[in-house]
Design a protein around this motif. Structure first.
Motif, PDB file in Angstrom:
ATOM      1  N   VAL A 141       0.843  -1.195   0.000  1.00 33.34           N
ATOM      2  CA  VAL A 141       0.000   0.000   0.000  1.00 33.34           C
ATOM      3  C   VAL A 141       0.880   1.246   0.000  1.00 33.34           C
ATOM      4  O   VAL A 141       1.618   1.500   0.952  1.00 33.34           O
ATOM      5  CB  VAL A 141      -0.930   0.027   1.233  1.00 33.34           C
ATOM      6  CG1 VAL A 141      -1.848   1.247   1.177  1.00 33.34           C
ATOM      7  CG2 VAL A 141      -1.746  -1.261   1.319  1.00 33.34           C
ATOM      8  N   HIS A 142       0.806   2.030  -1.081  1.00 34.84           N
ATOM      9  CA  HIS A 142       1.474   3.333  -1.123  1.00 34.84           C
ATOM     10  C   HIS A 142       0.602   4.380  -0.423  1.00 34.84           C
ATOM     11  O   HIS A 142      -0.619   4.230  -0.340  1.00 34.84           O
ATOM     12  CB  HIS A 142       1.719   3.760  -2.570  1.00 34.84           C
ATOM     13  CG  HIS A 142       2.877   3.079  -3.207  1.00 34.84           C
ATOM     14  ND1 HIS A 142       4.173   3.278  -2.799  1.00 34.84           N
ATOM     15  CD2 HIS A 142       2.937   2.187  -4.230  1.00 34.84           C
ATOM     16  CE1 HIS A 142       4.984   2.553  -3.553  1.00 34.84           C
ATOM     17  NE2 HIS A 142       4.262   1.875  -4.426  1.00 34.84           N
ATOM     18  N   ALA A 144       0.412   4.999   2.647  1.00 34.38           N
ATOM     19  CA  ALA A 144      -0.277   4.136   3.602  1.00 34.38           C
ATOM     20  C   ALA A 144      -0.723   4.835   4.879  1.00 34.38           C
ATOM     21  O   ALA A 144      -1.476   4.254   5.660  1.00 34.38           O
ATOM     22  CB  ALA A 144       0.612   2.946   3.955  1.00 34.38           C
ATOM     23  N   GLY A 149      -5.070   4.973   2.141  1.00 37.21           N
ATOM     24  CA  GLY A 149      -4.054   4.006   2.524  1.00 37.21           C
ATOM     25  C   GLY A 149      -4.425   3.222   3.763  1.00 37.21           C
ATOM     26  O   GLY A 149      -4.355   1.981   3.781  1.00 37.21           O
ATOM     27  N   THR A 150      -4.824   3.920   4.825  1.00 38.33           N
ATOM     28  CA  THR A 150      -5.196   3.219   6.053  1.00 38.33           C
ATOM     29  C   THR A 150      -6.447   2.369   5.833  1.00 38.33           C
ATOM     30  O   THR A 150      -6.552   1.266   6.380  1.00 38.33           O
ATOM     31  CB  THR A 150      -5.416   4.210   7.213  1.00 38.33           C
ATOM     32  OG1 THR A 150      -6.304   5.259   6.797  1.00 38.33           O
ATOM     33  CG2 THR A 150      -4.101   4.825   7.668  1.00 38.33           C
ATOM     34  N   ILE A 153      -5.288  -0.848   4.087  1.00 38.85           N
ATOM     35  CA  ILE A 153      -4.647  -1.761   5.037  1.00 38.85           C
ATOM     36  C   ILE A 153      -5.700  -2.554   5.798  1.00 38.85           C
ATOM     37  O   ILE A 153      -5.626  -3.783   5.910  1.00 38.85           O
ATOM     38  CB  ILE A 153      -3.761  -0.973   6.018  1.00 38.85           C
ATOM     39  CG1 ILE A 153      -2.520  -0.427   5.306  1.00 38.85           C
ATOM     40  CG2 ILE A 153      -3.358  -1.837   7.211  1.00 38.85           C
ATOM     41  CD1 ILE A 153      -1.769   0.627   6.117  1.00 38.85           C
ATOM     42  N   THR A 163      -0.149  -7.268   4.803  1.00 40.32           N
ATOM     43  CA  THR A 163      -0.043  -5.903   4.289  1.00 40.32           C
ATOM     44  C   THR A 163       1.332  -5.313   4.570  1.00 40.32           C
ATOM     45  O   THR A 163       1.875  -5.461   5.662  1.00 40.32           O
ATOM     46  CB  THR A 163      -1.120  -4.990   4.912  1.00 40.32           C
ATOM     47  OG1 THR A 163      -1.021  -5.059   6.344  1.00 40.32           O
ATOM     48  CG2 THR A 163      -2.517  -5.409   4.471  1.00 40.32           C
ATOM     49  N   ALA A 165       3.117  -1.556   4.244  1.00 37.20           N
ATOM     50  CA  ALA A 165       2.868  -0.130   4.052  1.00 37.20           C
ATOM     51  C   ALA A 165       4.126   0.555   3.534  1.00 37.20           C
ATOM     52  O   ALA A 165       5.226   0.283   4.007  1.00 37.20           O
ATOM     53  CB  ALA A 165       2.443   0.501   5.380  1.00 37.20           C
ATOM     54  N   ALA A 176       0.634   3.884   9.998  1.00 39.26           N
ATOM     55  CA  ALA A 176       0.272   2.715   9.203  1.00 39.26           C
ATOM     56  C   ALA A 176       0.254   1.447  10.056  1.00 39.26           C
ATOM     57  O   ALA A 176      -0.657   0.615   9.933  1.00 39.26           O
ATOM     58  CB  ALA A 176       1.244   2.558   8.038  1.00 39.26           C
ATOM     59  N   ALA A 181      -1.037  -2.408   9.610  1.00 39.73           N
ATOM     60  CA  ALA A 181      -0.050  -2.914   8.660  1.00 39.73           C
ATOM     61  C   ALA A 181       0.873  -3.926   9.341  1.00 39.73           C
ATOM     62  O   ALA A 181       1.318  -3.721  10.467  1.00 39.73           O
ATOM     63  CB  ALA A 181       0.780  -1.768   8.082  1.00 39.73           C
ATOM     64  N   ALA A 184       6.065  -1.983   7.654  1.00 40.98           N
ATOM     65  CA  ALA A 184       6.101  -0.657   7.043  1.00 40.98           C
ATOM     66  C   ALA A 184       7.524  -0.381   6.587  1.00 40.98           C
ATOM     67  O   ALA A 184       8.482  -0.670   7.312  1.00 40.98           O
ATOM     68  CB  ALA A 184       5.640   0.420   8.025  1.00 40.98           C
TER      69      ALA A 184
END
Length: 321
Positions: A141-142, A144, A149-150, A153, A163, A165, A176, A181, A184
């Motif tokens: 996930v960009h 994130a 983004g959140t 996730i 996931t 992040a 994140a 996530a 990260a």
């Protein structure tokens, strides 16, 4: 009533709170006493006249709202709801089609309700409808730490995925991780970091709200039959180009995610999405991270913070207590 309006399409600094007539709901609309409005990129683009929809000025902003029902089909007066529309929700009252209005579970606050509709319905559409996500797959996930983004996730976790992040700072990495996530990594050098976390195999799905320079490396971290989901271009670096030989050689896909255009043209579709998300809300997997809560008079400031990437989680504007 008071409403946050665009009078001139000169950006968020010129959004004004002004008196406007109360909305007149149609027979299929729910009239909502608005308590909270979630800020969103469509609001930001609308304030500049850069969105695909170009309402005649002056017009009221507001895509995501949460509040209580005044009247409308399928809902009881006083019932807590969240709702979504193209614009027009950022007033003390909003008239929203019943098919775009959702009963808010007791476990979620009105702040969280205003953070739900667009981001979480987008994430569910992206992952389930466009990404064909399966339990056990890995999702990158960009952006994130932001609203989409959140949401992604949490929805990915709800579907049983791992996931990863991607964020620009350690502060955002903490946001994140708090959203759920599993790992990260920082944006600088993310490709090698992600390949390291996946034993060189890559990820099954990338959700990209950023675009720009990260796009090519996002393709490079896809596993065989991986899917890169294009949601937006928040980096402001322009629209990336795809060399299709890369898709052929690696058996990967690039898929567009245009939730609004798809869902708003299919009556009942959003209600099915909400039903898919409800068990995730009830289990606590979906619990929107609310960032800063702004006063109504600071609606323009909330959009400026979003524009300048200061927003962590979802920004929310308080219309009334």
């Amino acid at each position: 009533m008071r409403a946050a309006q665009v009078v001139t399409t000169t950006g968020p600094a010129d959004v004004v709170i002004r008196e406007v007539p109360d909305p007149t709901p149609g027979p299929d609309d729910v009239l909502i006493e608005v308590h909270r409005v979630g800020t969103s990129f469509p609001d930001l683009l609308l304030s500049r006249g850069e969105y695909q929809l170009k309402p005649e000025t002056p017009f009221t902003l507001g895509v995501d709202v949460a509040g209580t029902v005044v009247s409308g089909p399928g809902f009881e007066p006083g019932q807590r709801v969240a709702a979504v529309g193209a614009y027009g929700g950022a007033g003390e009252l909003a008239a929203v089609p019943a098919i775009f209005t959702f009963a808010l579970p007791d476990s979620l606050s009105l702040d969280e309700g205003a953070a739900l509709p667009m981001n979480y319905l987008t994430a569910q559409f992206a992952l389930a409808e466009r990404g064909s996500l399966r339990a056990g797959e890995t999702v990158l996930v960009h952006g994130a730490a932001g609203g989409v983004g959140t949401a992604t996730i949490q929805v990915a976790k709800g579907y049983g995925a791992r996931t990863i992040a991607v964020v620009s700072t350690e502060e955002k990495a903490e946001v994140a991780r708090a959203a759920g996530a599993d790992e990260a990594v920082l944006l600088d050098g993310f490709k090698d970091a992600v390949l390291g976390l996946t034993d060189g195999k890559g990820v099954d799905v990338v959700l990209d709200v950023v675009g720009g320079d990260v796009f090519t490396d996002s393709l490079r971290v896809l596993a065989t039959q991986g899917r890169l989901l294009v949601v937006g271009f928040a980096s402001g670096q322009g629209i990336p180009q795809v060399k299709v030989n890369r898709l052929l050689l690696n058996n990967v896909d690039v898929r567009g995610v245009g939730w609004g255009a798809y869902a708003m043209m299919r009556p009942g579709y959003m209600q099915k999405q909400w039903a898919a998300l409800l068990p995730m809300m009830e289990s606590g997997v979906v619990k929107p991270p609310v960032g800063k809560v702004y006063d109504f008079e600071d609606f323009g400031l909330a959009l400026t913070d979003l524009d300048e990437r200061r927003t962590l989680g979802k920004g929310v504007v308080r219309v009334r207590d």
